[in-house]
Structures are given as structure tokens and as C-alpha cells.
Design a protein around this motif. Structure first.
Motif, mmCIF file in Angstrom:
data_model
loop_
_atom_site.group_PDB
_atom_site.id
_atom_site.type_symbol
_atom_site.label_atom_id
_atom_site.label_comp_id
_atom_site.label_asym_id
_atom_site.label_seq_id
_atom_site.Cartn_x
_atom_site.Cartn_y
_atom_site.Cartn_z
ATOM 1 N N SER A 29 73.423 70.645 44.561
ATOM 2 C CA SER A 29 73.060 71.455 45.736
ATOM 3 C C SER A 29 71.564 71.290 45.996
ATOM 4 N N PHE A 30 71.188 71.404 47.262
ATOM 5 C CA PHE A 30 69.782 71.219 47.623
ATOM 6 C C PHE A 30 68.875 72.200 46.903
ATOM 7 N N SER A 31 69.309 73.438 46.835
ATOM 8 C CA SER A 31 68.425 74.435 46.236
ATOM 9 C C SER A 31 68.230 74.154 44.742
ATOM 10 N N PHE A 32 69.314 73.722 44.086
ATOM 11 C CA PHE A 32 69.182 73.394 42.670
ATOM 12 C C PHE A 32 68.271 72.179 42.499
ATOM 13 N N LEU A 33 68.505 71.157 43.328
ATOM 14 C CA LEU A 33 67.688 69.945 43.244
ATOM 15 C C LEU A 33 66.209 70.258 43.452
ATOM 16 N N LYS A 34 65.970 71.103 44.427
ATOM 17 C CA LYS A 34 64.580 71.464 44.753
ATOM 18 C C LYS A 34 63.891 72.087 43.534
ATOM 19 N N ARG A 35 64.608 73.006 42.901
ATOM 20 C CA ARG A 35 64.037 73.659 41.723
ATOM 21 C C ARG A 35 63.920 72.692 40.553
ATOM 22 N N ARG A 36 64.977 71.926 40.375
ATOM 23 C CA ARG A 36 65.024 71.077 39.173
ATOM 24 C C ARG A 36 64.014 69.942 39.243
#
Lengths: 273, 192
Positions: A29-36
Motif C-alpha cells: 500500500s502507498f501509505s505503508f511504502l511511504k513510511r517504510r
């Protein structure tokens, strides 16, 4: 000041990463990718996106990226009720010999918990366990019994919530001044470097433990991933997911609920069918 | 922009030590027709999965649930961050959960709930920080303010532990500093 990634940046960088083996993160997911990726950039001291892209050609750098992309399970026996349910509802029907798959093994805690449970149920000699993660270094560490000892107290208290007896200390040894998981319990485990959820063609397992990894994926990839995983459950076999995850879409029709609260499901049928 | 001029897409309430009674009070006085999805991110014991949602539901006038990953936000439903998971609000009005590293010694971390809501809904986010014993939430609430969302800090003089609201007040000037009764009035003003 860290690198701030927008949606277009994420699309571009994941497309670049996907050109390398076991680095297809496009389904996250974009939000996970952004954080990770922000976490990975911080760990690897990456200041600019372009520098990250350039360094991807370096195999050692890619290994470090895969290592830090992993969301480590930070405690053993997370959700003691889940492990109790495995012991009560899954182990008694697995038969004399069974195969277990951890499609994403980002740290040792989940696997080690499972092995302790097997040992205490006298099933350690009955099992073959396949564990995988894209990071070779991570697989090596887990196979050597390495884990985060900062959480030893929490691990122990979780274990005590599960067990009436207290043999927890028996599962750890000292090696070169470090506490590691007892490698004797790992003897039937095989580790392979592979993307999460990707099995060999035709591989079938009696029990698949895929807890809290699916939550990192986009809605569409989540459904695809679960379809692939469910395909590798042997008839009569079990699937465990995180207690706050759901089986996506119409896959629910292919599984029966064993323990709703602890998110354990079973594929109808009989083993060796 | 006045709060009454905009249609909020989410209200996020964060709290820690002492916040159960405040949240319970708010929920017990909330209009049953409350029209906005409500997210509750409260610090809680990580190994105790049940009890809190049941306790809040005893007096609440709107349903309180612990969402599953990828569950849709619903108007008039309070979604409580599950124990030992971070909670994020997504662009598509869903909740995502995560077992990523603890943040501010917390999982769920209030900062994550606030900042994800601010990122997703910008000025249509209303963030409220309540009593609590650490600084988690302060930066996230500032993130809501930075995105032109609306921010409310519980009046520290009404807090069991004032560290959390004071941390927010050290970082920025919120739109309002209110007592729990005043917070209820603001929320109920969103009805109709």
C-alpha cells in the motif's frame, strides 16, 4: 530532514526496485511504502531519491534495503490466545508428519514461538518448516537463532500467559556473549530467499502461518496474494492470519472458520485426498 | 475558516493516562446522529485485547468498534485502535493497521493516527488531544494544524495527567483549548 516521497516518487522507485530479483514491492500500500521507505532511507542514510535509485545497482545495497524493509515481529508469543488455539485446534489434527510454511519471515519471533509450541507438544520431529524472506541476511540471522533480546522480558511474560509450566529459559543459549534461540529446535527448518508469499509450483502445506504481513499490501494485491497462499494449503490444512486481518473477497468461500477470534481457518477436505 | 463552515471527514481523538473516563464521557453525551467517522487512538495495554471497547460501549450513544485492517470508516461509528497495532487513516476512507516498530514507546501511536488523517483529509480533519502522560500525539496534532485542519486540546487544568496536552501546547497554538464538556458541545455542533 528526511526524504519526503509523494505518490509519483513511490511509483517510480518501486518500479525501479521491481527490476531486481525479489524486490517487487509494487503491491504494498502507498501509505505503508511511504513510511517504510522513509525508514529505510533513514537507516541507510539516504538523503536524496536519486541517490537511492543509483545505489540500487549495487547488490550489497539491495540486500540492505530488503533487510530494512522487513517489519520485524517485536515479540514472541504475540497474542498468546492464538498460540493456545493452535495447540488446541490445529496440532491434534495435523497427523504424524506435516509441513508448515511461513510465507514471510521478517524476524525470528514468530517462528521461534511456533517451534517452542511444537517442542512442548512433542511434535518437533514430525514437522518440516519452510521459512522465507527476500533478505538473505535476515534468513541467515534467523537460522542462527538471532533475535532481539531487548524484548526478552516481554517474550517471557507472553509465554507465561500461555503456559502453566515455565521452561522458557531452556529455549535459549549463550553464544559469544549473546543470547540466541536454541538451534536444536531449528533442525527441521529450511530457509530460502524469496519474495513474500511466493511458493514453488505445486508445493502444498498443512499449515500456513501468515500473520500481520497481508496488512501491508494494497487492497488489490492483498486479494491476489491470499489467493496464491490459499492455493498452497493442502486439503484439510490450516491458515493463520493476524487477529485484525480478514480473508479477502470470495476466498472466504474456500475456507471454514476454526477460530474466529484468533483468525485460524481451514481448507475443507482430507489430507492425501 | 470556522469549524462550522466545513464538513469534516474524520474526527480523531487521542489520549493516554486518564483518557478512558474523558472519552467515555464524550461518547455518552454525543448526539446519536453524529455524522462524522470518529477514530479513537488511546494508549492501552498491548497484551489485553478485550475490555476497552466493551467498556466504552457501555455508555456510548454511538457504536464503538475495533476495526479490522482495510475496514471503511463509517459516519457515526467510533473506531478504536486495536491493542498492539498502529492505526492509519487512508485516502480511500479506510483504516489500515500495522505492526511496525513502536513509536513514542507506543503501539498504537497517536502521532500516526493524527498525521495519517491529516495527510488523507487535510483541512477536513478534526483532531482532539486529551489527558496523557507522554508526548505522543503532539507532533501529529500539529500536523493536522499544518494541513489547515481543526485542532482542540483538552484544558490541562481538567486533565488527570497534563503532559500530553502540554506537549501539544508547547509545539503550536491549537484552535481551541476546551474542557471535556466543551469538547462534547463542539462535536455535537457538527450534527445537522
Amino acid at each position: 530532514m528526511g526524504v519526503t516521497l509523494g505518490i509519483n516518487d513511490l511509483k517510480m522507485v518501486t518500479a525501479e526496485m521491481a527490476e531486481y530479483p525479489d524486490m517487487d514491492y509494487t503491491g504494498l500500500s502507498f501509505s505503508f511504502l511511504k513510511r517504510r521507505l522513509a525508514y529505510v532511507f533513514e537507516k541507510l542514510k539516504v538523503r536524496k531519491l536519486v541517490a537511492f535509485s543509483e545505489r540500487l545497482s549495487d547488490e550489497d545495497f539491495r540486500e540492505e534495503v530488503k533487510y530494512h524493509m522487513a517489519v520485524k515481529v517485536t515479540e514472541m508469543f504475540r497474542d498468546p490466545g492464538f498460540w493456545r488455539s493452535v495447540r488446541q485446534n490445529v496440532f491434534p489434527v495435523l497427523g504424524d508428519h506435516f509441513t508448515v510454511w511461513f510465507p514471510d519471515t521478517p524476524s525470528g519471533e514468530e517462528l521461534f514461538s511456533f517451534l517452542v509450541l511444537l517442542k512442548e507438544s512433542n511434535l518437533l520431529e514430525s514437522v518440516d518448516v519452510v521459512c522465507q524472506h527476500p533478505s538473505e541476511q535476515l534468513c541467515n540471522e534467523i537460522s542462527m537463532g538471532v533475535f532481539d533480546t531487548r524484548n526478552s522480558e516481554l517474550n517471557h511474560s507472553n509465554y507465561k500467559r500461555l503456559e502453566e509450566s515455565d521452561r522458557f529459559e531452556e529455549y535459549f543459549t549463550e553464544e559469544s556473549g549473546d543470547t540466541i534461540f536454541n538451534k536444536a529446535l531449528l533442525k527441521h527448518c529450511r530457509f530460502r530467499t524469496k519474495a513474500a508469499g511466493v511458493a514453488e509450483e505445486g508445493e502444498m502445506f498443512d499449515f500456513i502461518v501468515f500473520r500481520n504481513s497481508g496488512i501491508n499490501y494494497s487492497y488489490s494485491r492483498h486479494e491476489e496474494l491470499f489467493k496464491e497462499i490459499v492455493d498452497h494449503i493442502r486439503p484439510g490444512g490450516f491458515l493463520a492470519i493476524g487477529v485484525k486481518e480478514t480473508i479477502p473477497g470470495n476466498l472466504k468461500d474456500y475456507l471454514t472458520v476454526v477460530d474466529d477470534k484468533e483468525s485460524i481457518f481451514r481448507k475443507p477436505g482430507v489430507k492425501n485426498e | 475558516m470556522k469549524k462550522s463552515d466545513r464538513k469534516f471527514k474524520v474526527v480523531v481523538i487521542g489520549g493516554s493516562a486518564g483518557s478512558f473516563s474523558v472519552v467515555s464521557k464524550i461518547l455518552s453525551q454525543l448526539d446519536p446522529e453524529f455524522p462524522v467517522p470518529l477514530v479513537l487512538c488511546l494508549h492501552r495495554l498491548k497484551h489485553v485485547r478485550s475490555g476497552l471497547v466493551e467498556g466504552l460501549n457501555l455508555k456510548s450513544r454511538i457504536p464503538v468498534v475495533e476495526p479490522f485492517d482495510k475496514e471503511k470508516l463509517k459516519p457515526g461509528v467510533a473506531m478504536l485502535a486495536p491493542s498492539n497495532y498502529h492505526l492509519f487513516v487512508e485516502f480511500d476512507s479506510t483504516i489500515s493497521l500495522s505492526t511496525e516498530e513502536v513509536y513514542n514507546h507506543s503501539r498504537p501511536a497517536i502521532d500516526f493516527a493524527y498525521s495519517s488523517a491529516a495527510y488523507a483529509f487535510r483541512e477536513k480533519t478534526l483532531g482532539i488531544i486529551l489527558t496523557g502522560a507522554n508526548k505522543d500525539g503532539a507532533r501529529g496534532l500539529k500536523g493536522i494544524k499544518d494541513k489547515k485542519g481543526y485542532t482542540i486540546v483538552q484544558d490541562p487544568s481538567t486533565c488527570d495527567v497534563e503532559t500530553m496536552p502540554q506537549s501539544a501546547l508547547k509545539l503550536f497554538e491549537p484552535d481551541q483549548i476546551l474542557t471535556p464538556d466543551e469538547i462534547v458541545k463542539v462535536l455535537n455542533s457538527l450534527v445537522g
